[in-house]
Design a protein around this motif. Sequence first.
Motif, PDB file in Angstrom:
ATOM      1  N   SER A   1      80.236  24.247  16.359  1.00 48.14           N
ATOM      2  CA  SER A   1      78.852  23.208  16.292  1.00 48.14           C
ATOM      3  C   SER A   1      79.070  22.386  15.319  1.00 48.14           C
ATOM      4  O   SER A   1      79.413  23.061  13.938  1.00 48.14           O
ATOM      5  CB  SER A   1      77.830  23.915  16.611  1.00 48.14           C
TER       6      SER A   1
ATOM      7  N   VAL B   1      77.419  19.446  12.800  1.00 48.92           N
ATOM      8  CA  VAL B   1      75.890  19.179  12.222  1.00 48.92           C
ATOM      9  C   VAL B   1      76.133  18.340  11.261  1.00 48.92           C
ATOM     10  O   VAL B   1      76.665  18.088  10.291  1.00 48.92           O
ATOM     11  CB  VAL B   1      74.932  19.814  11.850  1.00 48.92           C
TER      12      VAL B   1
ATOM     13  N   TYR C   1      79.237  14.227   9.310  1.00 51.05           N
ATOM     14  CA  TYR C   1      79.381  15.290  10.321  1.00 51.05           C
ATOM     15  C   TYR C   1      80.315  16.439   9.826  1.00 51.05           C
ATOM     16  O   TYR C   1      80.800  15.784   9.052  1.00 51.05           O
ATOM     17  CB  TYR C   1      79.351  15.165  11.477  1.00 51.05           C
TER      18      TYR C   1
ATOM     19  N   ALA D   1      78.194  23.726  11.505  1.00 50.13           N
ATOM     20  CA  ALA D   1      77.507  23.838  11.002  1.00 50.13           C
ATOM     21  C   ALA D   1      76.567  24.864  10.115  1.00 50.13           C
ATOM     22  O   ALA D   1      76.073  23.947   9.469  1.00 50.13           O
ATOM     23  CB  ALA D   1      76.393  24.659  12.173  1.00 50.13           C
TER      24      ALA D   1
ATOM     25  N   ASN E   1      68.572  16.393  13.571  1.00 45.07           N
ATOM     26  CA  ASN E   1      69.767  16.754  13.592  1.00 45.07           C
ATOM     27  C   ASN E   1      70.565  17.434  14.686  1.00 45.07           C
ATOM     28  O   ASN E   1      70.774  17.018  15.872  1.00 45.07           O
ATOM     29  CB  ASN E   1      69.438  18.917  13.839  1.00 45.07           C
TER      30      ASN E   1
ATOM     31  N   TRP F   1      74.013  17.237  16.440  1.00 43.74           N
ATOM     32  CA  TRP F   1      74.413  18.056  17.246  1.00 43.74           C
ATOM     33  C   TRP F   1      75.771  17.800  17.757  1.00 43.74           C
ATOM     34  O   TRP F   1      75.549  17.104  18.834  1.00 43.74           O
ATOM     35  CB  TRP F   1      73.894  18.779  17.240  1.00 43.74           C
TER      36      TRP F   1
ATOM     37  N   LYS G   1      76.589  12.941  21.300  1.00 41.10           N
ATOM     38  CA  LYS G   1      76.294  13.719  20.870  1.00 41.10           C
ATOM     39  C   LYS G   1      74.720  13.914  20.766  1.00 41.10           C
ATOM     40  O   LYS G   1      74.601  13.359  21.617  1.00 41.10           O
ATOM     41  CB  LYS G   1      76.477  14.017  19.068  1.00 41.10           C
TER      42      LYS G   1
ATOM     43  N   ASN H   1      70.054  24.879  14.355  1.00 43.78           N
ATOM     44  CA  ASN H   1      70.673  25.569  14.569  1.00 43.78           C
ATOM     45  C   ASN H   1      71.709  26.848  15.523  1.00 43.78           C
ATOM     46  O   ASN H   1      72.199  27.106  16.190  1.00 43.78           O
ATOM     47  CB  ASN H   1      72.503  24.951  13.832  1.00 43.78           C
TER      48      ASN H   1
ATOM     49  N   ASN I   1      73.226  26.692  19.593  1.00 39.82           N
ATOM     50  CA  ASN I   1      74.361  27.306  19.749  1.00 39.82           C
ATOM     51  C   ASN I   1      74.384  28.389  20.313  1.00 39.82           C
ATOM     52  O   ASN I   1      75.304  28.533  21.752  1.00 39.82           O
ATOM     53  CB  ASN I   1      75.048  28.290  18.355  1.00 39.82           C
TER      54      ASN I   1
END
Length: 696
Positions: free
Chosen positions: A188, A190, A276, A279, A321, A323, A445, A461, A465
């Motif tokens: 992932s 972020v 990015y 995570a 956020n 992701w 995203k 997150n 996840n």
Amino acid sequence: MDYFGVNVFNESVMRERLPKNAFKSLKNTINKGLPLDPAVAEIVANAMKDWAIEKGATHFTHWFQPMTGATAEKHESFISPTTEGKVLMEFSGRELIKGEPDASSFPSGGLRATFEARGYTAWDCTSPAFLKEEGGVVTLCIPTAFCSYTGEALDKKTPLLRSMEALSKQAIRVLRLFGNETSSNVKSNVGPEQEYFLLDRKFFEKRLDLVLTGRTLFGAMSPKGQELGDHYCGSIKERVVAFMKEVNIELWKLGILAKTQHNELAPAQFELAPIYTSANIATDHNQLIMDILKKVAIRHGLVCLLHEKPFAGVNGSGKHNNWSLGTDDGLNLLEPGKTPHENAQFLTFLSAVVKAVDVYAELLRVSVENPGNEHRLGAHEAPPAIISIFLGDQLSDIFEQLANGGLKSSKQGGSITVGVNTLPTLAKDSTDRNRTSPFAFTGNKFEFRMVPSSLSVSGPNVVINTIVAETLSQIADRLEQAEDFDTELQLLLKEIALNHKRIIFDGNGYGEEWVQESRKRGLPHIKSMVEAVPHLISEKTIQVFSKHKVLSEKELHSRYEILMEQYIKNINIEAQTMIYMTKRQIIPAGIKYVSNLAASINSVKNASADAVVSTQEAILIETSKTLASLKEKLNQLEMATDEAKSIEEIYEKGVCYHDRVFMAMKALRIEADTLETIVDEELWPLPTYAQMLFML
């Protein structure tokens, strides 16, 4: 280019300083999750020490993220004594891998008794070590996880790493079904945008509410606020530009990819956005960003406010956020491609996210809870408190087709005509942006827009996840048993679209119509932190976290306790601060004004100026009534606070603080802010909104 990453023990530094075999072994541990060889740890520790000492470091620390939401560190020097009364600079593999800070004073939510002090930090080799430069002192910081003597997670990092492993495991299962045999890991990624306020330090130091709580508990609105929109993306003031320049230098030294900076909508509000990264590293970086923003501000005679709502009447601050899902060989699993309806793999991962958000909407709501965020959510300046997903016209249409039995067409992007002959025609994205959506798809995203500005991005997150890992697990379970993969996949996507399209909403989330519509759809509408937190220990939550070994039932109950305690303590501190300021500053200012006015009336009466006397008497009556009402509301707040303190059961206590204390605080503020608009400015003890927001 000359100083980016100079304070990071990154891959290039390791490649240069480590033997080839040691470097390769460490890379396998980082990228493939293989066990760390103790002999390699010894080599890495020695190289890390030499590098840090060359940069001026004398101490190291295991840098971790306890449940306070901040970071923690205990500094140890490199020195070791010799038999000759001298010292050596040493750092062992054991010191690198493991630390033992006192854990007794950190929040544990009942995981340990107060007298149980032992806690352990464990090196997170997936996040690079770095150097902090503060006051001319250089310290080697080693990112770590933090756990109890009995192995429970006491921090924000451990569950995040667990959730990343769970997500990767289930995503790889799905990729294998689509014939992907090359990707070995899915991460992932972020990119958390960070909003914040700046104000002059001289104003901050005169506001006890800002000093103690991070927000203004009193303050009448300035004659001008944000209504003109002239601050948003406007020319940045020189003082702020100088601050931003130093922030960028500090961040770039730490390898933090600070990319975007601009004025936000509210006066004195700004935003910083990074590029990015994975995570866990993004979480580390965001903690450092918040820390550096505050420290650099002080150097410039400023104060950085990260509270979600430091000023009533203007927009507060959030942390969007962003992701996404990416493989170790460079695939973005949320990249639609040119014709999304033909891209079955993309639709499968997209469907997994849609289902996860619908099924676990309450859990997502809990993940963004802190006391400050209650001032934002649903206040027409941030997403509503109702969880929904924005997909845009094209993907929403595809989901509708799926629900109705299959795909036949895809709305193409088309083009946007600008309307000015000298400007080119722009290619139209397949989706616009919806700033009122809590969970918006933005091309490749998802943007989770509900996260509060002061919160660690770890919690949100961890939830995203884990819940996506669960829906991917369900998809993989079913497709692995299918006799005909294509037929079963089509049926599965149809079922997801049909059962979970209720979560998709592309309209105005600020409208009352959406509140009514969401009720019809059966979507949860959780309005407060106290209402949200119990969902953290629901049977559904415990089941999904336990299944994927992200958080045990015991660890979830501890976090429930911690969140409730944080809410109770936060509101109590705010209430006590209001009581103190009302008694010691606001009422005395009002009394002094009334006294001066009464004395003036007597003087004017002797001069037989009846018209002036009449005006002054009217103001005196108005001020006296406001003071009396203020005192009454103060008494009510004190009684409400005493009542809340007397309650033992933690949830009932939280409810009382929300329903009684918080409401009494709002009532008291109304009277105090009214008094501010009456009392002579020279007598008013607090800097005003106009001063704080516009005199920067």
